[in-house]
Enzyme design. Sequence first.
Site, mmCIF file in Angstrom:
data_model
loop_
_atom_site.group_PDB
_atom_site.id
_atom_site.type_symbol
_atom_site.label_atom_id
_atom_site.label_comp_id
_atom_site.label_asym_id
_atom_site.label_seq_id
_atom_site.Cartn_x
_atom_site.Cartn_y
_atom_site.Cartn_z
ATOM 1 N N HIS A 1 -4.243 1.457 7.926
ATOM 2 C CA HIS A 1 -2.872 1.988 7.970
ATOM 3 C C HIS A 1 -2.724 3.177 7.001
ATOM 4 O O HIS A 1 -2.176 4.227 7.371
ATOM 5 C CB HIS A 1 -1.912 0.840 7.603
ATOM 6 N N GLU A 2 -3.252 3.022 5.780
ATOM 7 C CA GLU A 2 -3.129 4.100 4.775
ATOM 8 C C GLU A 2 -3.997 5.302 5.142
ATOM 9 O O GLU A 2 -3.590 6.454 4.946
ATOM 10 C CB GLU A 2 -3.509 3.599 3.384
ATOM 11 N N GLN B 1 2.885 9.927 1.853
ATOM 12 C CA GLN B 1 4.249 9.375 1.892
ATOM 13 C C GLN B 1 5.120 9.856 0.746
ATOM 14 O O GLN B 1 6.347 9.748 0.825
ATOM 15 C CB GLN B 1 4.191 7.838 1.869
ATOM 16 N N HIS C 1 -2.214 7.480 7.479
ATOM 17 C CA HIS C 1 -1.237 8.373 6.817
ATOM 18 C C HIS C 1 -1.906 9.661 6.340
ATOM 19 O O HIS C 1 -1.339 10.752 6.465
ATOM 20 C CB HIS C 1 -0.604 7.683 5.604
ATOM 21 N N GLY D 1 0.837 -1.193 0.000
ATOM 22 C CA GLY D 1 0.000 0.000 0.000
ATOM 23 C C GLY D 1 0.869 1.239 0.000
ATOM 24 O O GLY D 1 2.062 1.175 0.355
ATOM 25 N N CYS E 1 6.047 -0.319 7.561
ATOM 26 C CA CYS E 1 5.705 0.881 6.787
ATOM 27 C C CYS E 1 6.905 1.279 5.949
ATOM 28 O O CYS E 1 8.031 1.302 6.455
ATOM 29 C CB CYS E 1 5.326 2.019 7.742
ATOM 30 N N LEU E 2 6.652 1.630 4.698
ATOM 31 C CA LEU E 2 7.740 2.060 3.814
ATOM 32 C C LEU E 2 8.396 3.344 4.327
ATOM 33 O O LEU E 2 9.540 3.620 3.996
ATOM 34 C CB LEU E 2 7.204 2.276 2.394
HETATM 35 O O1 GNR Z 1 4.052 -2.619 2.586
HETATM 36 C C1 GNR Z 1 3.413 -2.484 3.635
HETATM 37 N N1 GNR Z 1 3.097 -3.591 4.376
HETATM 38 C C2 GNR Z 1 2.241 -3.577 5.450
HETATM 39 C C3 GNR Z 1 2.210 -4.701 6.275
HETATM 40 C C4 GNR Z 1 1.352 -4.757 7.346
HETATM 41 C C5 GNR Z 1 0.515 -3.689 7.615
HETATM 42 C C6 GNR Z 1 0.540 -2.555 6.817
HETATM 43 C C7 GNR Z 1 1.385 -2.507 5.733
HETATM 44 S S1 GNR Z 1 1.403 -1.106 4.720
HETATM 45 C C8 GNR Z 1 3.028 -1.132 4.094
HETATM 46 C C9 GNR Z 1 3.224 -0.069 3.028
HETATM 47 C C10 GNR Z 1 3.069 1.298 3.651
HETATM 48 O O2 GNR Z 1 3.878 1.811 4.372
HETATM 49 N N2 GNR Z 1 1.960 1.925 3.426
HETATM 50 O O3 GNR Z 1 1.732 3.119 4.004
HETATM 51 NI NI NI Z 2 2.871 3.184 5.814
#
Ligand code: GNR
Ligand code: NI
Length: 169
Positions: free
Chosen positions: A133-134, A51, A137, A46, A91-92
Amino acid sequence: MALLPILEYPDPRLKKIATPVTAFDSAIKRLVDDMAETMYAAPGIGLAATQVDVHKRVIVIDVSQDKSDLKVIINPEIVAASGQAVGEEGCLSVPEIYDRVPRAERVTLQAQDASGTPYTLEADGLLAVCIQHEMDHLQGKVFVEYLSSLKQMRVKSKLKKRAREHRAD
Ligand code: GNR
Ligand code: NI
């Protein structure tokens, strides 16, 4: 298409609150294409526009094994949520840090696609976690903010140490 640089925690730009998309024009379609390319290259499941330092309510997600199910989620609103699930997240924007975060188990989402067409999405499992999660952000929130302040301090010092090591090479 282009790869976009991803902001890293604790960059203050990750705290900005995204605003709704009002014009579904070619610039939005380009942003979505570039975000998808950046997510797949990372690789991640995601990516939120926040980001890549674009503060609009745009998300791309693909939780499939073979990059075959790209979801474009614009102006999302959660209209129902139920259950509880705690899973390991990463998270990236917080590279190589993983920890457990409490989330709703199932969510129902209203959103628009890249053309502005509204749709409803029901999600559970990893997709539901990723949506939450997104959407965090887009509100300026990174998953480490759910951790204890001691853990947050450790994450910050780890990332600082790593940045120092990268400068040295
Ligand atoms: O790549 C991602 N893997 C992930 C694994 C578990 C819960 C959430 C994520 S999101 C993350 C990519 C990211 O940072 N999206 O904002
Ligand atoms: Ni993230």
